[in-house]
Design an enzyme around this catalytic site. Structure first.
Site, PDB file in Angstrom:
ATOM      1  N   HIS A 117       0.831  -1.205   0.000  1.00  6.62           N
ATOM      2  CA  HIS A 117       0.000   0.000   0.000  1.00  6.62           C
ATOM      3  C   HIS A 117       0.869   1.260   0.000  1.00  6.62           C
ATOM      4  O   HIS A 117       2.021   1.214  -0.386  1.00  6.62           O
ATOM      5  CB  HIS A 117      -0.990  -0.037   1.164  1.00  6.62           C
ATOM      6  CG  HIS A 117      -1.740  -1.331   1.231  1.00  6.62           C
ATOM      7  ND1 HIS A 117      -2.764  -1.658   0.373  1.00  6.62           N
ATOM      8  CD2 HIS A 117      -1.567  -2.443   2.037  1.00  6.62           C
ATOM      9  CE1 HIS A 117      -3.213  -2.878   0.640  1.00  6.62           C
ATOM     10  NE2 HIS A 117      -2.494  -3.380   1.642  1.00  6.62           N
TER      11      HIS A 117
ATOM     12  N   GLU B 197      -2.452   0.280   7.861  1.00 15.64           N
ATOM     13  CA  GLU B 197      -1.573  -0.761   7.333  1.00 15.64           C
ATOM     14  C   GLU B 197      -0.400  -0.180   6.557  1.00 15.64           C
ATOM     15  O   GLU B 197       0.731  -0.661   6.677  1.00 15.64           O
ATOM     16  CB  GLU B 197      -2.374  -1.716   6.431  1.00 15.64           C
ATOM     17  CG  GLU B 197      -1.532  -2.877   5.913  1.00 15.64           C
ATOM     18  CD  GLU B 197      -2.271  -3.771   4.930  1.00 15.64           C
ATOM     19  OE1 GLU B 197      -1.668  -4.759   4.475  1.00 15.64           O
ATOM     20  OE2 GLU B 197      -3.447  -3.467   4.610  1.00 15.64           O
TER      21      GLU B 197
ATOM     22  N   HIS C 104       2.699  -7.234   4.271  1.00 15.42           N
ATOM     23  CA  HIS C 104       1.319  -6.785   4.483  1.00 15.42           C
ATOM     24  C   HIS C 104       0.859  -7.151   5.890  1.00 15.42           C
ATOM     25  O   HIS C 104       1.483  -7.966   6.582  1.00 15.42           O
ATOM     26  CB  HIS C 104       0.376  -7.440   3.470  1.00 15.42           C
ATOM     27  CG  HIS C 104       0.525  -6.899   2.080  1.00 15.42           C
ATOM     28  ND1 HIS C 104      -0.325  -5.964   1.560  1.00 15.42           N
ATOM     29  CD2 HIS C 104       1.431  -7.185   1.113  1.00 15.42           C
ATOM     30  CE1 HIS C 104       0.057  -5.681   0.312  1.00 15.42           C
ATOM     31  NE2 HIS C 104       1.129  -6.415   0.028  1.00 15.42           N
TER      32      HIS C 104
ATOM     33  N   GLU D  27       1.499 -11.948   5.093  1.00 15.30           N
ATOM     34  CA  GLU D  27       0.502 -11.258   5.926  1.00 15.30           C
ATOM     35  C   GLU D  27       0.915 -11.519   7.378  1.00 15.30           C
ATOM     36  O   GLU D  27       0.790 -12.638   7.887  1.00 15.30           O
ATOM     37  CB  GLU D  27      -0.897 -11.799   5.654  1.00 15.30           C
ATOM     38  CG  GLU D  27      -1.421 -11.515   4.245  1.00 15.30           C
ATOM     39  CD  GLU D  27      -1.981 -10.103   4.078  1.00 15.30           C
ATOM     40  OE1 GLU D  27      -1.838  -9.290   5.040  1.00 15.30           O
ATOM     41  OE2 GLU D  27      -2.559  -9.807   3.020  1.00 15.30           O
TER      42      GLU D  27
END
Length: 509
Positions: free
Chosen positions: A343, A358, A411, A473
């Site tokens: 992101h 995040e 992430h 993740e």
């Protein structure tokens, strides 16, 4: 009596100065060196045009300022550039015929002075012709569509004045040209076709980009083409290429690629220089030359400089990472790794129950991981170093553009079920699974979070990527307890040490 004598002497001196000054300007005239020159309402190219002075007319000089003459022609006054006119007292025999220049790139800046620092007052596109009346320090002073300005000689083709003269008369027994078995490819949006090999010849049509035509004949810088309906015509050869000698990129030509939006290019090879432009991610440029840690590239028709540490360049000696091992056992020397902080910019990713963004946490984790990997000897490149947006496809392309050995996308997870927690490691292709499993196992040795395992995941940054590309993740921000843990310095140190150890194991065992 002495006082009167002194007074007469002063008045006489003043009269002499005024008289001769007036005569000097009154006797001095100027004429354009080209077909005409613009009259402006002030001494500079940024002043408005108030009229023109034709080549056959003389203007009387009223005053001077810098390199400009204030002149009068008839009842009109104005300013003309000294480099575009010839004073009557000059003994130089000036040829009034100007050269013609042709822009070789789109978006060529026309500036108010012969310098990259001068104000941009217009643009020229590839194939556009302009008359040149002066050349100075690698710049040409041109007239185009009533606009006067300077363009860099690096991005124009010069056609001498004698090349634009009327064509010579053909011999009495003119023969039909024979095909040359070559093909001409048009490389500009639109190119004029002329009856003869001369810019002054009649225009008989146009051809367009990507069209190709059989070559009938060549003459100096001109090529005669076989056109539809059994017609033929001449075009300037500079605006296309031939099948027989199509240009090839030099073996040692270096092509670089920007990897982030907002990449700065500067007017000089230093971070202190003004920013010439900001580039988007994924733009490619051929390097003109290297200066220390900077690359000189062509941007918008002008030379600018980009730092070598903010772009990607291909590696010609890359070994597939499945066979790649660290050059010094127990280190990551010789290993190149891309870290992708998920992101950024307008894409904030998920937001935790406690407000954690995040995009901020992935960047924090990535910097900590990068420090550990560099300390072990790895070459590390991050797809973003700050809070900027980088398109997914751009991120996915970086590994192959750099010839890197691994791609690690960082992430943090989210789910509508806030009870879900744990770490998940994703691969898409079979040749990504081994590294994914190794990193997952190593992270689980470093932290006590729930292990969701290494599993298949359809994410663009690994789907559109090559071997040894992984998406991690590292926990669920939507789980209140886990979010609180993920943001601690202790967890950040432990999880990045786990990833680091996994990479050490993978590239050494």
């Amino acid at each position: 009596m002495k006082q009167w004598t002194a007074l007469f002497l002063v008045m006489g001196a003043l009269f002499t100065i005024l008289f001769f000054t007036s005569d000097t300007f009154a006797d001095e005239t100027v004429t354009p060196t080209g077909e005409y020159v613009n009259l402006r309402d002030g001494p500079g190219l940024t002043y408005s045009v108030v009229g023109t002075l034709d080549a056959k007319k003389e203007a009387t000089v009223l005053s001077t300022e810098g390199e400009w003459y204030e002149v009068k022609v008839g009842q009109q006054k104005g300013w003309v550039a000294s480099w575009l006119v010839t004073a009557k007292s000059s003994e130089a025999d000036v040829d009034a015929k100007a050269d013609v220049i042709v822009a070789t790139t789109d978006g060529l800046n026309v500036r108010s002075g012969p310098s990259i620092q001068s104000t941009v007052i217009g643009k020229m596109n590839a194939g556009v012709e302009a008359k040149r009346t002066l050349e100075r320090d690698g710049w040409s002073y041109v007239t185009i569509d009533g606009m006067d300005g300077w363009v860099s000689n690096d991005y124009v083709q010069v056609i001498a004045a004698n090349e634009t003269d009327e064509p010579k008369q053909p011999d009495e027994e003119e023969t039909t040209p024979l095909p040359t078995d070559d093909t001409f490819f048009v490389e500009v949006d639109q190119l004029n076709v002329r009856a003869e090999a001369s810019l002054s010849s009649e225009k008989v049509g146009t051809v367009k980009r990507d069209e190709s035509y059989l070559v009938l004949d060549r003459q100096d810088n001109w090529v005669q083409l076989a056109l539809p309906n059994e017609s033929k015509g001449w075009v300037y050869a500079f605006y296309g290429s031939f099948a027989s000698d199509a240009p090839k990129q030099a073996d040692d030509a270096l092509v670089i690629t920007t990897v982030a939006d907002g990449t700065n290019v500067r007017t000089e090879p230093t971070t202190d220089a003004p920013i010439a432009k900001r580039l988007s991610a994924g733009e490619q440029f051929t390097v003109q030359r290297e200066i220390d840690d900077w690359y000189a590239i062509s941007v918008g028709g002008e030379t600018a400089y980009v730092a070598s540490w903010v772009v990607a360049k291909p590696s010609n000696d890359h070994v597939p990472s499945a066979d790649k091992k660290a050059s010094i056992p127990g280190t990551l020397n010789g290993i190149s790794i891309v870290i992708d902080p998920g992101h950024g910019g307008r894409d904030r990713g998920t937001t935790g129950a406690r407000g954690t963004k995040e995009k901020d946490l992935t960047l924090r984790t990535s910097h900590m991981l990068a420090d550990k990997l560099r300390a072990a000897g790895a070459s590390v490149h991050m797809t973003r170093e700050s809070d900027v947006y980088v398109p997914l496809r751009t991120r996915a392309a970086v590994k192959d553009e750099l010839g890197a050995d691994a791609f690690i996308s960082i992430h943090y997870d989210a789910n509508t079920d806030s009870s879900i927690h744990g770490i998940t490691s994703y691969y898409y292709h079979d040749n990504q699974q081994a590294l994914t499993q190794t990193l997952n196992d190593s992270m689980m040795e470093a932290v006590s979070n729930n292990n969701r395992g290494a599993q298949f995941g359809d994410f663009l940054v690994i789907r559109e990527n090559s071997a040894d590309s992984v998406l991690l993740e590292l926990g669920f921000l939507t789980n209140v307890a886990e979010e609180q843990l993920l943001t601690t310095t202790a967890f950040q140190e432990d999880i990045t040490r786990g990833i680091y150890n996994g990479l050490l194991r993978y590239f050494n065992d």
